[in-house]
Scaffold this active site. Structure first.
Site, PDB file in Angstrom:
ATOM      1  N   LYS A 120       0.744  -1.066  -0.094  1.00  0.00           N
ATOM      2  CA  LYS A 120      -0.018  -0.023   0.068  1.00  0.00           C
ATOM      3  C   LYS A 120       0.952   1.077   0.013  1.00  0.00           C
ATOM      4  CE  LYS A 120      -4.195  -1.976   2.043  1.00  0.00           C
ATOM      5  NZ  LYS A 120      -5.141  -1.984   3.333  1.00  0.00           N
ATOM      6  N   LYS A 206      -9.306 -11.317  -8.436  1.00  0.00           N
ATOM      7  CA  LYS A 206     -10.581 -11.388  -7.649  1.00  0.00           C
ATOM      8  C   LYS A 206     -11.236 -10.166  -7.846  1.00  0.00           C
ATOM      9  CE  LYS A 206     -10.480 -12.152  -3.166  1.00  0.00           C
ATOM     10  NZ  LYS A 206      -9.865 -11.962  -1.856  1.00  0.00           N
ATOM     11  N   LYS A 209     -13.222  -4.012  -4.991  1.00  0.00           N
ATOM     12  CA  LYS A 209     -13.811  -2.471  -4.944  1.00  0.00           C
ATOM     13  C   LYS A 209     -12.844  -1.497  -5.925  1.00  0.00           C
ATOM     14  CE  LYS A 209     -15.547  -2.746  -0.230  1.00  0.00           C
ATOM     15  NZ  LYS A 209     -15.364  -1.971   1.234  1.00  0.00           N
TER      16      LYS A 209
END
Length: 341
Positions: A120, A206, A209
């Site tokens: 991140k 996958k 969002k």
């Protein structure tokens, strides 16, 4: 005197979801529906983890709105506030108090090894953002507090959170070794059969969002025409043979997996009923629309009745705080803080 860790014949389960982005089909089939089942089998705690959301900058108005929407969603998918404990993380301030105690227990090196922080922070740097918050680095301690504060026995986790749960266990063991038996050691809860929901346009990834392909992600509150269109345009392959094989036929297998999850049937068996992709796409879209319709209607009712939603949120915070306060006091007593603090 340190209070003993409570024991119970009923397993306690905890899980949470960030109130950011739009909840999608993968969240619904892979997690939320299972939560609705688990609440009747376990002593269940579920929350909107808004404190985790602010490890990156959030718009205050949007965060407040998304948190309310998330709580309405959790109720609409079948979580019953009278059966489980349903709350907003920041409404239970004991989380941050225990997080500090655990930050003083976990090592700098352990936090530095967390792969999610590496990934991140690297993404934020690539995006030209110089500011990487310290909270992004220390939030595994908060996640550990979220789990340990409710004496959770089982924690449903995906592969991306498995490392954090291992850290939680390590910190709990270290704390117990230093100060006496204080925390329950949680186990990862991996469903034997779980819906594997992949991106409709990139079926090797996958559903997410943050997907860069909006046509590949289905939001659970999307318009039915939009949902049908996305399934109609779902990527398959050029063979035109329906069989369940994720390695060789990821797109077709993804559709079969979604249809199987929506109808509680085995994806491999469903494959025998189709010899063309078109009918499979249509049936999958219809099954999903049928499954989502009551969820969409229930959430609309809740958002139109803010007083009822506020009541649910307040009651959940009260129930969660009753448990959390005991655990935090137990930890503070163990560490040697003066009584009354």
């Amino acid at each position: 005197m340190i209070a003993a860790v409570p024991s119970s014949f009923m397993t306690r389960v905890l899980s949470g979801i960030q109130p950011t982005g739009d909840i999608h089909l993968g969240n619904f089939l892979g997690a939320l529906r299972q939560w609705a089942i688990d609440q009747h089998l376990h002593d269940s705690f579920y929350c909107a983890v808004d404190l985790h959301a602010v490890t990156v900058q959030q718009d205050p108005v949007e965060l407040r709105s998304k948190t309310l929407e998330t709580m309405a969603t959790l109720v609409s998918v079948g979580l019953d506030p009278e059966v489980c404990t349903l709350f907003v993380q920041s409404h239970v301030p004991y989380h941050t108090e225990l997080s500090w105690l655990l930050e003083c227990t976990v090592s700098f090196g352990e936090l530095r090894r967390m792969t999610q922080f590496k990934d991140k922070s690297a993404k934020q740097g690539d995006g030209g953002q110089e500011h990487v918050s310290a909270g992004l680095f220390t939030y595994p301690a908060l996640m550990a507090a979220d789990i340990l504060i409710y004496d959770a026995d089982r924690v449903p986790v995906g592969d991306d959170q498995r490392q954090h749960l291992e850290l939680t266990r390590d910190v709990a063991e270290r704390f117990n070794s230093r100060y006496g038996q204080t925390f329950v050691l949680p186990e990862a809860a991996i469903p034997k059969i779980a819906a594997r929901v992949m991106d409709l346009q990139e079926p090797t990834n996958k559903m997410s969002k943050s997907s860069e392909s909006p046509m590949g992600t289905v939001g659970i509150f999307e318009d039915t025409n939009s949902i049908a269109k996305k399934f109609k345009r779902a990527i398959t392959d050029s063979e035109n043979q329906v069989r369940f094989d994720f390695d060789a036929k990821p797109g077709v297998s993804n559709l079969l997996s979604i249809l199987g999850a929506a109808t509680d049937r085995d994806p491999a068996s469903l494959a025998d009923e189709y010899d063309q992709y078109g009918p499979l796409k249509n049936d999958t879209a219809e099954a999903i629309i049928d499954a989502l319709e009551p969820v969409q209607n229930r959430r609309a009712e809740l958002l139109a009745d803010p007083a009822e939603l506020d009541r649910i949120i307040a009651r959940g915070a009260e129930k969660a705080s009753e448990v959390a306060a005991i655990t935090v006091q137990r930890a503070k007593d163990a560490m040697g803080f003066l009584p009354g603090g």
